[in-house]
Design a protein around this motif. Structure first.
Motif, short mmCIF file in Angstrom:
data_model
loop_
_atom_site.label_atom_id
_atom_site.label_comp_id
_atom_site.label_asym_id
_atom_site.label_seq_id
_atom_site.Cartn_x
_atom_site.Cartn_y
_atom_site.Cartn_z
N HIS A 53 -40.28 -15.21 13.81
CA HIS A 53 -41.48 -14.55 13.61
C HIS A 53 -42.64 -14.59 14.73
CE1 HIS A 53 -39.26 -13.63 9.86
NE2 HIS A 53 -39.20 -14.75 9.93
N ALA A 54 -42.62 -15.47 16.15
CA ALA A 54 -43.22 -15.73 16.42
C ALA A 54 -43.20 -15.92 18.06
CB ALA A 54 -44.08 -16.27 17.08
N ALA A 55 -43.13 -13.88 19.38
CA ALA A 55 -42.89 -13.67 19.98
C ALA A 55 -43.10 -14.95 21.04
CB ALA A 55 -43.66 -12.39 20.78
N GLY A 56 -43.95 -15.27 21.31
CA GLY A 56 -44.66 -17.14 22.15
C GLY A 56 -43.36 -17.58 21.85
N ILE A 57 -42.54 -18.12 20.94
CA ILE A 57 -41.31 -18.58 20.51
C ILE A 57 -39.59 -18.17 20.68
CG2 ILE A 57 -39.81 -20.01 19.35
CD1 ILE A 57 -42.71 -21.10 19.51
N GLU A 58 -39.34 -16.92 20.58
CA GLU A 58 -38.31 -16.22 20.77
C GLU A 58 -38.19 -15.68 22.94
OE1 GLU A 58 -38.70 -13.76 16.60
OE2 GLU A 58 -39.53 -12.79 18.86
N TYR A 59 -39.37 -15.23 23.08
CA TYR A 59 -38.98 -15.25 24.55
C TYR A 59 -38.60 -16.61 25.35
CZ TYR A 59 -40.44 -10.53 24.36
OH TYR A 59 -40.54 -8.45 24.50
N PRO A 60 -39.82 -17.96 24.81
CA PRO A 60 -39.02 -18.32 26.33
C PRO A 60 -37.87 -19.23 24.86
CG PRO A 60 -41.42 -18.75 25.65
CD PRO A 60 -40.92 -17.50 24.47
N ASP A 61 -37.29 -19.12 23.56
CA ASP A 61 -35.69 -18.92 23.65
C ASP A 61 -34.78 -19.08 25.01
OD1 ASP A 61 -36.69 -21.02 22.01
OD2 ASP A 61 -36.21 -19.74 19.96
N ILE A 62 -34.73 -17.37 25.12
CA ILE A 62 -34.26 -16.42 25.87
C ILE A 62 -33.79 -17.15 27.28
CG2 ILE A 62 -33.59 -14.29 26.43
CD1 ILE A 62 -34.32 -12.69 24.44
N ALA A 63 -35.89 -17.42 27.86
CA ALA A 63 -35.59 -18.20 29.12
C ALA A 63 -35.13 -20.02 29.12
CB ALA A 63 -37.05 -18.34 29.50
N GLU A 64 -35.55 -20.36 28.17
CA GLU A 64 -34.43 -21.82 27.89
C GLU A 64 -32.72 -21.25 27.82
OE1 GLU A 64 -36.28 -24.12 29.25
OE2 GLU A 64 -38.39 -24.36 28.26
N GLY A 65 -32.68 -20.38 27.53
CA GLY A 65 -30.89 -20.76 27.07
C GLY A 65 -30.70 -20.68 25.99
N ALA A 66 -31.82 -20.85 24.34
CA ALA A 66 -31.44 -21.44 22.91
C ALA A 66 -31.05 -20.01 22.42
CB ALA A 66 -33.06 -21.19 23.03
N SER A 67 -31.16 -18.91 23.12
CA SER A 67 -30.66 -17.61 22.62
C SER A 67 -30.58 -16.35 23.63
CB SER A 67 -32.54 -17.03 21.73
OG SER A 67 -31.74 -15.73 21.30
N ASP A 68 -29.92 -15.64 23.32
CA ASP A 68 -29.51 -14.17 24.66
C ASP A 68 -29.96 -13.19 23.89
OD1 ASP A 68 -27.36 -16.22 25.32
OD2 ASP A 68 -25.74 -16.52 23.72
N PHE A 69 -30.10 -12.39 22.75
CA PHE A 69 -30.77 -11.64 22.79
C PHE A 69 -31.57 -11.31 21.64
CE2 PHE A 69 -26.87 -10.98 20.44
CZ PHE A 69 -27.77 -10.57 19.23
N ILE A 70 -32.34 -10.59 22.03
CA ILE A 70 -33.30 -10.28 20.79
C ILE A 70 -33.68 -8.56 20.68
CG2 ILE A 70 -35.58 -11.44 22.09
CD1 ILE A 70 -35.86 -11.33 18.75
N LEU A 71 -33.37 -7.70 19.51
CA LEU A 71 -33.98 -6.54 19.62
C LEU A 71 -35.26 -6.14 18.99
CD1 LEU A 71 -33.12 -3.70 19.53
CD2 LEU A 71 -32.09 -3.31 17.36
N TYR A 72 -36.28 -5.61 19.18
CA TYR A 72 -37.81 -5.74 18.58
C TYR A 72 -37.32 -3.56 18.45
CZ TYR A 72 -39.00 -10.49 20.15
OH TYR A 72 -38.67 -11.54 20.73
N TRP A 73 -38.86 -3.64 17.75
CA TRP A 73 -38.90 -2.53 16.83
C TRP A 73 -39.81 -2.18 17.64
CZ3 TRP A 73 -35.10 0.87 17.96
CH2 TRP A 73 -36.01 2.29 17.64
N ARG A 74 -41.83 -1.95 17.07
CA ARG A 74 -42.66 -2.53 17.40
C ARG A 74 -42.75 -3.29 17.83
NH1 ARG A 74 -47.81 -3.55 13.12
NH2 ARG A 74 -46.76 -5.42 13.74
N THR A 75 -43.47 -2.82 19.29
CA THR A 75 -43.75 -3.75 20.14
C THR A 75 -45.50 -3.22 21.00
OG1 THR A 75 -43.04 -1.23 22.11
CG2 THR A 75 -41.90 -3.64 21.88
N LEU A 76 -46.12 -4.61 20.05
CA LEU A 76 -47.91 -4.32 20.82
C LEU A 76 -47.29 -5.12 21.97
CD1 LEU A 76 -48.96 -5.08 16.86
CD2 LEU A 76 -48.91 -2.48 17.86
#
Length: 266
Positions: free
Chosen positions: A186-209
């Protein structure tokens, strides 16, 4: 790069962090049905916007300013350079006292994100990215390792809130192919770094402000990942109401496999 990092860290320390788990009555408001804002969002945006304009005098497209005047977002297409500001990303988390929130800024030139900054106040961590120059966490360069070849070992998230019912059913029927799929943090500013750091492998967003996705998409792509529309077009920030759908993944092969798996008709 360093000056903008200082601006957001100082604004966060001045008006955001003192209100974390300390919001007073009347400091949380509804700005639209189902959308909340706090006094911290509004005050931080004013401070950041003023100081960014002093640094580079171009229009500032801030989340809260656009909520008051949607026409401001047109600058993303009409102006050669624009600052984007998300003063408190993850406002619902912030209100609830959860630590997953961030302060984010990006610089857009000729429609492309060329620099971005993500500050996670609770851990005092700052992520930065510059087009063609790499992605960094507190001065340490980030390189994303590929996710591997077996989707059963991947960890990711799917945002279903804004999906139409048919597409939601399709995707929910396919997520079992992956090792773990959550609804995100529930925070892009947490989710994107998770991918960059290897904690997550993918994420699908729909609304893209744009203020949500410009900073993190550059961070991920500059460390070797992919942030692209579902037709494969690289993400570029558009005013609210533009194209929906954004798939972010650790590497090109993972992106292709995720798209094929999530939208497979069985």
């Amino acid at each position: 790069m360093e000056k903008v990092a200082e601006i957001i860290a100082e604004a966060s320390a001045e008006v955001v962090e003192p209100r974390f788990r300390a919001l007073a009555a009347g400091e949380v408001m509804e700005k639209a049905p189902g959308e909340v804002v706090t006094i911290a969002d509004r005050e931080a945006e004013l401070i950041i916007a003023r100081r960014l304009r002093e640094l580079l005098p171009v229009p500032v497209v801030g989340e809260e300013a656009v909520a008051a005047d949607p026409a401001l977002a047109r600058a993303l297409h009409a102006e050669p350079a624009v600052w984007l500001v998300d003063p408190v990303d993850g406002t619902a988390n912030f209100i609830a006292g959860r630590p997953e929130y961030a302060v984010m800024v990006s610089l857009v030139r000729d429609g492309r994100t060329v620099a971005s900054w993500i500050r996670q106040p609770v851990t005092a961590t700052t992520y930065t990215a510059e087009l063609g120059a790499g992605a960094w966490r507190d001065g340490h360069r980030l390189t994303r390792t590929p996710a591997g070849t077996d989707p059963a070992g991947w960890h990711g998230s799917v945002k279903t809130r804004f999906l139409d019912p048919a597409r939601r059913r399709l995707i929910e029927g396919n997520v079992g192919a992956f090792g773990e799929v959550t609804g995100g943090r529930h925070a892009a500013g947490i989710e994107y770094p998770d991918i960059a750091e290897g904690a997550s492998d993918f994420i699908l967003y729909w609304r893209t402000l744009p203020w949500d996705h410009a900073p993190g998409s550059l961070l991920v792509t500059e460390c070797g990942g992919v942030a692209a529309r579902l037709d494969g077009t690289p993400y570029q920030p558009d005013p609210p109401g533009g194209e929906d759908g954004l798939l972010v993944a650790a590497d090109p092969a993972t992106w292709e496999r995720c798209r094929a798996t999530l939208f497979a008709h069985r």
